[in-house]
Write an enzyme that holds these catalytic residues in place. Structure first.
Site, short mmCIF file in Angstrom:
data_model
loop_
_atom_site.label_atom_id
_atom_site.label_comp_id
_atom_site.label_asym_id
_atom_site.label_seq_id
_atom_site.Cartn_x
_atom_site.Cartn_y
_atom_site.Cartn_z
N GLY A 163 0.85 -1.19 0.00
CA GLY A 163 0.00 0.00 0.00
C GLY A 163 0.88 1.24 0.00
O GLY A 163 2.07 1.15 0.34
N CYS A 214 5.37 -5.89 1.47
CA CYS A 214 5.68 -4.45 1.46
C CYS A 214 5.01 -3.75 2.65
O CYS A 214 5.34 -4.04 3.79
CB CYS A 214 5.30 -3.86 0.11
SG CYS A 214 6.01 -2.24 -0.16
N TYR A 215 4.03 -2.88 2.42
CA TYR A 215 3.36 -2.22 3.55
C TYR A 215 2.76 -3.27 4.49
O TYR A 215 2.80 -3.13 5.71
CB TYR A 215 2.26 -1.28 3.03
CG TYR A 215 1.47 -0.58 4.14
CD1 TYR A 215 1.98 0.55 4.76
CD2 TYR A 215 0.23 -1.08 4.56
CE1 TYR A 215 1.27 1.18 5.78
CE2 TYR A 215 -0.48 -0.46 5.58
CZ TYR A 215 0.04 0.68 6.18
OH TYR A 215 -0.66 1.29 7.18
N HIS A 256 7.90 -7.36 -3.88
CA HIS A 256 6.58 -7.79 -4.39
C HIS A 256 6.70 -9.11 -5.17
O HIS A 256 7.10 -9.09 -6.34
CB HIS A 256 6.01 -6.71 -5.31
CG HIS A 256 5.56 -5.50 -4.57
ND1 HIS A 256 4.27 -5.32 -4.15
CD2 HIS A 256 6.25 -4.41 -4.16
CE1 HIS A 256 4.16 -4.17 -3.51
NE2 HIS A 256 5.35 -3.60 -3.50
N GLU A 312 4.36 -10.79 -6.42
CA GLU A 312 3.30 -10.92 -7.42
C GLU A 312 3.66 -10.32 -8.77
O GLU A 312 3.01 -10.61 -9.77
CB GLU A 312 2.00 -10.29 -6.89
CG GLU A 312 1.96 -8.77 -6.80
CD GLU A 312 2.60 -8.21 -5.52
OE1 GLU A 312 3.38 -8.94 -4.89
OE2 GLU A 312 2.35 -7.04 -5.19
N ASP A 331 -19.01 -11.58 -22.02
CA ASP A 331 -19.54 -11.64 -20.65
C ASP A 331 -21.04 -11.94 -20.61
O ASP A 331 -21.49 -12.82 -19.88
CB ASP A 331 -19.25 -10.33 -19.91
CG ASP A 331 -17.77 -9.98 -19.98
OD1 ASP A 331 -16.98 -10.90 -20.22
OD2 ASP A 331 -17.42 -8.79 -19.81
N LYS A 378 -11.46 -11.89 -16.42
CA LYS A 378 -11.88 -12.10 -17.81
C LYS A 378 -11.45 -13.45 -18.38
O LYS A 378 -12.23 -14.15 -19.02
CB LYS A 378 -11.31 -10.96 -18.67
CG LYS A 378 -11.79 -10.95 -20.09
CD LYS A 378 -13.09 -10.22 -20.19
CE LYS A 378 -13.59 -10.12 -21.59
NZ LYS A 378 -14.81 -9.30 -21.66
#
Ligand code: XMP
Length: 511
Positions: free
Chosen positions: A56, A83-84, A170, A172, A228, A367
């Site tokens: 964050g 991180c945060y 990070h 990710e 969708d 998606k």
């Protein structure tokens, strides 16, 4: 069938969606929750195998620093702070956090200084992605420092007894080369989660959920032919068959043959209950003389609601409106502080007006998962791989006022573009491609005669999700074929240009 879950508490990072994304790619269900969620509510979610505290932008010492319910630490579930999230974890555990003299942003190297189940399979030196201004400078004795970096003495730490882990970098993002290994270690070895998040399981669950939720009542759905709404329609049809009525509003702003092909696919081949409403004249009348892009979008949105509502009134015993809202739509609108760039057309205004309850069976899916669900439903491939098409249709691909003549020009040119891209096999590598008709007229010469006709734009982009996009570097011979075919075959266009701007700073559509 249940799914093991790893939940991510959202502390404001730009990459928090990505954490869930990566974990789902490992076959384990993951969902984002607000950082304000209470420990008791997490417990009630069931099958929670691990918790991740996201990064964050804030600082622990800010007056309004984001925090989490301290009871969460007593849930006996492994926690990974990123991180945060790591700083918050350290703060709760009695550590200290200080400003880094120089903000660390971008690629960095960490060095492993202690064996750790979280860092298993990582080399002594590893390339990671950092983005922080604060860092943890001390921890209580019960904690082991497992990695350091030039800018932080504590780049990773753990307490194995309590299964608490923190990483300053990070995992990710792709720039952390072994990020996936680290997440796998956390999810499978530490949290002991099972990879049971599959679309076949999801499909079975959803069918039962929809059957129970609708409880014999009828459902309506606005079918556009896009991925969708199509997947939503087929899924609900599978669950409740004739109790679903799909309303397909043909606003006359569709591509060549589109209305016909939607009806053929859904009503004929898939045997869905579809009603086509021909509203071309209503839409064209409402748009007559309107130049401003936002006004055009608003008129189309409102007219759509009017037409849909009128059609829905003719169906008995309707209690639900089904929508193909995606997970990204819900999390993005939840945190929407951003300025409105374009007012997107969807049927969002409908439920309030029509007093119907909503069914949104895709609202936990990304998606590409929707495409996988379409596959699990045995839907035709070309229907689930379709490129996005905006709700306001070709009206926003005609700059300025819209009329039948201009619609014919975009339609014909779009058709040629599709033929040429398919002939050169570009349809897979380019994410979205279309033509835009400008009101600009220029002078040309054809067959010794002067012409004064429209300039047409070709827009082709590569993208992952439409949020950002790169203009596609299409071969010159393809551009050449396109320009020749368009000018030769369509009377009304005498110049073709190629759009070479990415998003940002441009948007994908021109209006
Ligand atoms: P922009 O132009 O905002 O488009 O860069 C991003 C993606 O969204 C599509 N788009 C829309 N889709 N309703 C939709 O359902 C809309 O009003 C709308 N406007 C743009 C666009 O085609 C691109 O894929």
């Amino acid at each position: 069938m249940h799914y093991d879950k790893i939940i991510v508490l959202d502390l404001g990072s730009q990459t928090n969606q990505l954490i869930s994304r990566r974990i789902r790619d490992l076959g384990v269900y993951s969902e984002l929750y607000p950082h304000t969620i209470k420990a008791a509510d997490i417990k009630a979610l069931t099958h929670i195998k691990g918790i991740i505290l996201s990064g964050g932008p804030g600082s622990i010492y800010d007056k309004n620093a984001l925090n989490i319910d301290p009871e969460i630490f007593k849930l006996s579930v492994p926690i990974l702070g990123i991180c945060y999230g790591m700083q918050l974890l350290a703060h709760h555990l009695g550590g200290t956090i200080e400003k880094t003299p120089k903000r660390e942003y971008g690629g960095a190297f960490i060095e492993k200084v202690h064996d750790s189940p979280l860092l298993k399979g990582l080399d002594k030196q590893e390339q990671v992605w950092m983005s922080h201004g604060d860092h943890v400078t001390s921890l209580k004795e019960a904690y082991t420092i497992t990695a350091k970096s030039p800018a932080c003495e504590i780049a990773a730490f753990e307490n194995l007894n309590n299964t608490l882990f923190g990483v300053q970098f990070h995992p990710e993002v792709q720039h952390t080369l072994k990020g996936e290994t680290l997440l796998k270690n956390f999810v499978f070895d530490i949290c002991k989660a099972k990879a049971n998040w599959t679309m076949d399981n999801y499909l079975d669950n959803q069918i039962k959920t929809i059957q129970t939720a609708t409880n014999g009542k009828n459902v309506i759905l606005g079918l556009s032919g896009g991925v969708d709404s199509s997947v939503t329609a087929v899924l609900i049809d599978r669950a409740i068959k004739e109790r679903l009525t799909c309303i397909f509003v043909d606003h006359g702003l569709l591509r060549e043959n589109e209305a016909k092909s939607v009806m053929e696919t859904f009503a004929k081949h898939l045997d869905l209950n579809v009603r086509k409403i021909d509203a071309k004249t209503t839409f064209l009348k409402a748009l007559k003389g309107v130049k401003d892009p936002e006004k055009k979008r608003k008129i189309i949105g409102k007219t759509f609601i009017d037409v849909f509502e009128k059609a829905a009134k003719t169906i008995d015993n309707v209690a639900y409106l089904a929508q193909g809202t995606l997970y990204t739509d819900t999390i993005e609108s939840g945190t929407a502080t951003a300025a409105t760039i374009k007012s997107h057309h969807n049927v969002g205004g409908l439920p309030k007006k029509m007093k119907l309850d909503l069914i949104e069976p895709l609202n936990k899916l990304f998606k590409d998962e929707v495409r996988k669900l379409g596959k699990a439903l045995d839907m035709p491939k070309d229907m689930i791989q379709r490129q996005p098409f905006p709700g306001p249709g070709l009206a926003i691909r005609i700059i300025g006022t819209v009329d039948e003549t201009k619609l014919a020009l975009v339609r014909q040119s779009d058709h040629i573009l599709h033929e040429v891209f398919e002939a050169y096999n570009l349809q897979k590598s380019v994410w979205q491609y279309f033509t835009v008709l400008t009101p600009i007229k220029t002078v040309g010469v054809m067959g010794d005669k002067r012409t004064y006709e429209h300039v047409l734009v070709i827009r082709a982009v590569t993208s992952l999700d439409g949020m950002t996009a790169e203009w596609a570097k299409i071969p010159h011979d393809v551009l050449d074929t396109l320009s020749r075919r368009i000018v030769n075959e369509i009377s009304g266009i005498n110049r073709v240009v190629y759009d070479i701007t990415s998003k940002p700073p441009s948007t994908i559509e021109w209006e």
